[in-house]
Design an enzyme around this catalytic site. Sequence first.
Site, PDB file in Angstrom:
ATOM      1  N   CYS A 157       8.864   2.552  -3.075  1.00  0.00           N
ATOM      2  CA  CYS A 157       7.749   2.978  -2.225  1.00  0.00           C
ATOM      3  C   CYS A 157       7.068   4.239  -2.754  1.00  0.00           C
ATOM      4  CB  CYS A 157       8.190   3.149  -0.780  1.00  0.00           C
ATOM      5  SG  CYS A 157       9.589   4.268  -0.532  1.00  0.00           S
ATOM      6  N   ASP A 187       0.539   2.301   3.879  1.00  0.00           N
ATOM      7  CA  ASP A 187       1.980   2.069   3.840  1.00  0.00           C
ATOM      8  C   ASP A 187       2.311   1.028   2.772  1.00  0.00           C
ATOM      9  OD1 ASP A 187       4.657   1.584   4.339  1.00  0.00           O
ATOM     10  OD2 ASP A 187       4.431   1.500   6.512  1.00  0.00           O
ATOM     11  N   HIS A 235       5.150  -0.451   2.309  1.00  0.00           N
ATOM     12  CA  HIS A 235       6.337  -1.229   2.666  1.00  0.00           C
ATOM     13  C   HIS A 235       5.986  -2.648   3.109  1.00  0.00           C
ATOM     14  CE1 HIS A 235       7.610   3.016   3.027  1.00  0.00           C
ATOM     15  NE2 HIS A 235       8.744   2.560   2.539  1.00  0.00           N
TER      16      HIS A 235
END
Length: 443
Positions: free
Chosen positions: A125, A329, A331
């Site tokens: 990430c 994000d 993820h």
Amino acid sequence: MQVRKPRENKSFIRSNICSDVMKLLKSYILLSRSNYMPVTGEAASTIWDFIIKYATLTYDSLRFGEIEDFPETIEPVWILGKQFSALTEKDEILADVTSRLWLTYRKNFQPIGGTGPTSDTGWGCMLRCGQMILGEALICRHLGRDWRWSPGQRQRPEYISILNAFIDKKDSYYSIHQIAQMGVGEGKSIGQWYGPNTVAQVLKKLAVFDSWSRLAVHVAMDNTVVIEEIKRLCMPWLDFERGACAASHEPQEMNGDLQGACALDDTALWKPLVLLIPLRLGLSDINEAYFEPLKQCFMMSQSLGVIGGKPNSAHYFIGFVGEELIYLDPHTSQPAVEPDEHGQFLDESYHCQHPPCRMHICELDPSIAAGFFCQTEDDFDEWCAQIRKVSNCRGLPMFELVDSQPSHLITSDVLNLTPDFSDSGRLERCFDSEDEEFEILSL
């Protein structure tokens, strides 16, 4: 100082649910139901591969199945130096966010190093956030901050070249393969989680080989930005010993081109600067005194955003509204993309086409790296003026801006600020790479 507890929004609750589900499923799968003996061998591998796939799909569906829109507020929305109204410009906000590169987990790409992982899910990430902040720099460099992505339309060649620099294959300039393997030299094994400082150092090394963009990437250490260091880096053909306006007698060879200050036009006298500043803004939590200075960074036209997040969960922060930070994000696991023989591919998965995520600023982990892009020397001088102005505002300055190298810091000669681009072995930096080693700034 006491920081008020933020509201528990839906995205925060969904994230906790996913984490708890993962822990329960892992415990359940690794023990058989009949006699509580460990599941081993091929059965364990098969079951765990299945549950990772299922849990990833569950996380994505929970995380993105229900997206919160921007609040109805009169407070301005700031995104990378641009101001918007949440009441009247929601379409413009979404168009701006969608135009940023959204680089997420990928799976089924070529093994890293030939025999390494084929997915970065669960560990990549921060690497993806590093790609996003550098991707924003490349967009500003080649397309301009006001460029907008239009789905389904024929894209500019510069945009295609930028995207190809991040495709998940070993020969792309800034691929997950290149970052992970370069990180080995920073003491990080492939598959290990990175901090903001390590990512910044790796990007600095990789940018040397990008002869198309010709970026000067500077990582400011010790919470100090030294103006003279940066001007040496961005204008290496100037003789600073004789004064900033004195050109070197001999032209220098960089990226295969002979260059001398007298032979260049005005736009070539400054190598576009990507300035990355690793910081730690507190011990375990961000110090409230840094809230306003951090928000001021997003209001500058040179802003590339901030990489950071929560412990072991990195995000790319691009702005704020009120006391909430706006972020992309990484993820989400998506299949790796394979370009055709012309370098073309479907690019919709590289742009976030829903309202971005938000979190209260006090949830931010204190370990971050702020980024700025200065296309010209005038841009850099303007940025310096803004930083000095912000330093006089309420709150603590996040870093120090000085004209020349302070005597207590390592000298510029040791740091090798104008490296020989023909010898990549000389690009090793001369300081420790551990992300935990910061000067702690506090009241």
